[in-house]
Scaffold this motif. Structure first.
Motif, short mmCIF file in Angstrom:
data_model
loop_
_atom_site.label_atom_id
_atom_site.label_comp_id
_atom_site.label_asym_id
_atom_site.label_seq_id
_atom_site.Cartn_x
_atom_site.Cartn_y
_atom_site.Cartn_z
N ILE A 5 0.86 -1.19 0.00
CA ILE A 5 0.00 0.00 0.00
C ILE A 5 0.89 1.23 0.00
O ILE A 5 1.79 1.35 0.84
CB ILE A 5 -0.94 -0.01 1.22
N THR A 7 1.18 5.50 0.04
CA THR A 7 0.50 6.75 0.32
C THR A 7 1.53 7.78 0.79
O THR A 7 2.71 7.47 0.94
CB THR A 7 -0.61 6.55 1.36
N ALA A 16 -7.65 10.28 2.28
CA ALA A 16 -6.92 9.26 1.55
C ALA A 16 -6.00 8.45 2.47
O ALA A 16 -5.98 7.22 2.42
CB ALA A 16 -6.12 9.89 0.42
N GLU A 17 -5.23 9.17 3.31
CA GLU A 17 -4.35 8.45 4.23
C GLU A 17 -5.15 7.66 5.26
O GLU A 17 -4.77 6.56 5.64
CB GLU A 17 -3.41 9.43 4.96
N ALA A 20 -6.18 4.52 3.57
CA ALA A 20 -5.02 3.66 3.33
C ALA A 20 -4.60 2.94 4.60
O ALA A 20 -4.34 1.72 4.59
CB ALA A 20 -3.86 4.49 2.79
N SER A 23 -7.32 0.46 5.65
CA SER A 23 -7.27 -0.70 4.75
C SER A 23 -6.14 -1.64 5.15
O SER A 23 -6.31 -2.87 5.17
CB SER A 23 -7.06 -0.24 3.31
N HIS A 100 -1.14 -1.06 -4.25
CA HIS A 100 -2.36 -0.25 -4.17
C HIS A 100 -1.97 1.16 -3.77
O HIS A 100 -1.51 1.42 -2.65
CB HIS A 100 -3.33 -0.85 -3.15
N HIS A 102 -2.82 5.06 -2.95
CA HIS A 102 -3.91 5.89 -2.43
C HIS A 102 -3.70 7.37 -2.66
O HIS A 102 -4.66 8.10 -2.89
CB HIS A 102 -4.12 5.62 -0.93
N GLN A 103 -2.50 7.87 -2.56
CA GLN A 103 -2.23 9.29 -2.82
C GLN A 103 -0.76 9.46 -3.15
O GLN A 103 0.07 8.71 -2.66
CB GLN A 103 -2.61 10.17 -1.63
N THR A 126 -6.98 3.93 -5.70
CA THR A 126 -8.26 4.41 -5.19
C THR A 126 -8.37 5.90 -5.46
O THR A 126 -7.47 6.68 -5.11
CB THR A 126 -8.41 4.14 -3.69
N HIS A 128 -9.73 8.93 -4.40
CA HIS A 128 -10.35 9.69 -3.32
C HIS A 128 -10.72 11.09 -3.79
O HIS A 128 -11.44 11.82 -3.10
CB HIS A 128 -9.38 9.80 -2.14
N ASN A 222 -15.61 3.08 1.11
CA ASN A 222 -14.62 3.33 2.14
C ASN A 222 -15.05 2.64 3.44
O ASN A 222 -16.24 2.48 3.70
CB ASN A 222 -14.46 4.83 2.39
#
Length: 418
Positions: A5, A7, A16-17, A20, A23, A100, A102-103, A126, A128, A222
């Motif tokens: 993952i 981020t 977003a964090e 992440a 998750s 994956h 996320h940001q 993802t 966001h 989410n």
């Protein structure tokens, strides 16, 4: 299975964090090995303290903390982020099955996309927000306070003074977007990217603007980290509540003004550029950021409703889902993805991000019987199909299984994207 993952931070500095990190925890609790790679240094969220989670920091700096010139350069293309991510992936004792993202905009930059390509691993992103297709990330015009209606990077887009700060910032963001698009476009030996949408509304807006080749689209809610308990008694509360960053695009000013017009107090948990303006509105209380457990306790004790009247096309504000899970009525903008979870008039209200509409909805909250009924119905509806951390992790596991199966299929074709 082993999931990587990626981020910006190991602590929640935004939705977003937060997703992440949650998750990562949910996957680890399901027995999935997780490596969370974060760009910037800093403290780690306690949720990451799990034997199934390996945390790798790249030792980068948030571009917002850099001098303006350096932040602009690193935001457009951070070579050091690419080098360190490449080294971190190579140094992992176990190769991930999927990555994956996320940001990437605040410490990683578009420079990481070629690194993800060279890894040869299936990649999910993802969404966001709208950074994958919009320079300012919100698909929103700050000059007109309305959602954008032009195609990203078209002539009207480039001419628009839509940035929240200045035309210079707009130019930097456009340069970052061009670099990002080029990084993906020129990577011809690249597995298809799986895009994860967090609401039906954001998927409906984004998918038509993304070329079909190279992208697979998925819809996953989410997670909501609220333990099941007896529903709150919102009729015992005294205020409408807003949780998050106090900005105009999120409609914080509408909450204060609408509550004042309706004659009901408003409670603001968080901070942001509108804090002083909100404090100046009679009946408004601003208490700053609080830990998640304290926020939940405050809302259970004081909130007659939780409000998210976004002016921008917000993908899925978590505070609305958390309110419904606690049995607190929710009021959301008809532009927000969270509105999909509200049954208008049954579990809360869906309104235009408009002062008159909000004031009218707030006025209805003076009816204790109505507020209590909305809360009870919200609690029952949410827990009939909860978007819990376990449910979120299960959906991710199914996504990853499909991604790895597609990557291993004999007929699999690598293709350029965008």
């Amino acid at each position: 299975m082993h999931v990587g993952i990626l981020t910006n931070f190991a602590t929640p500095k935004g939705g977003a964090e937060k997703v992440a990190i949650e998750s990562a925890r949910g996957l680890a609790e399901c027995g999935v090995a997780v490596t969370l790679i974060h760009g910037a240094d800093g403290p780690a969220d306690p949720l990451l303290d799990h034997p199934g989670i390996r945390r790798v920091g790249l030792g980068l700096v948030d571009v917002w903390e850099r001098p303006a010139w350096r932040g602009a350069i690193e935001g457009i293309w951070n070579r050091e982020a690419a080098r360190r991510l490449d080294a971190a992936l190579a140094a992992l004792p176990d190769r991930p099955d999927v990555l994956h993202l996320h940001q990437w905009t605040r410490s990683l930059s578009p420079a990481i996309f070629p690194v993800l390509a060279r890894s040869g691993l299936p990649v999910a992103i993802t969404l966001h927000d709208y950074f994958l297709l919009c320079p300012n990330g919100l698909y929103y015009r700050f000059d007109t306070a309305e959602p954008c209606s032009v195609r990203p990077l078209s002539g009207p887009c480039l001419a628009a003074s839509c940035d929240p700060q200045s035309r210079v910032h707009k130019a930097v963001r456009v340069a970052r977007y061009v670099a990002q698009r080029a990084a993906i476009t020129r990577t011809t030996d690249y597995r298809a990217i799986d895009l994860v949408h967090v609401s039906d509304g954001s998927r409906a807006r984004i998918e038509p603007m993304m070329p079909g080749i190279g992208f697979r689209h998925h819809r996953i809610d989410n997670p909501v980290r609220v333990e099941r308990a007896a529903p709150a008694d919102p009729a015992a509360g005294d205020a409408v509540a807003f949780v998050g960053r106090f900005t105009r695009e999120k409609g914080a000013d509408l909450v204060a003004q609408g509550a004042h017009r309706a004659g009901i107090p408003s409670l603001f948990i968080g901070d942001g550029p509108l804090a002083d303006e909100l404090r100046a509105v009679p009946g408004t209380e601003v208490i700053g950021w609080r830990a998640p457990a304290e926020v939940e306790a405050l809302l259970r004790r004081r909130a007659r409703a939780v409000v998210a009247p976004s002016r921008w096309l917000e993908t899925g504000p978590l505070t609305i889902y958390e309110a419904l899970a606690a049995g607190i009525p929710a009021i959301a903008s008809d532009r927000a993805g969270a509105a999909e979870k509200i049954r208008d008039g049954e579990t809360g209200f869906v309104t235009a991000p408009d002062l008159a509409a909000l004031a009218q909805a707030f006025g209805r909250l003076k009816d204790d019987a109505l507020v209590r009924r909305l809360g009870r119905t919200a609690h029952a509806a949410y827990w009939s199909a909860p978007t819990t951390l376990a449910a979120h992790a299960g959906a991710l596991c199914r996504l990853y299984a499909g991604m790895t199966a597609a990557a291993e299929a004999p007929s699999f074709q690598r293709s350029a994207v965008m």
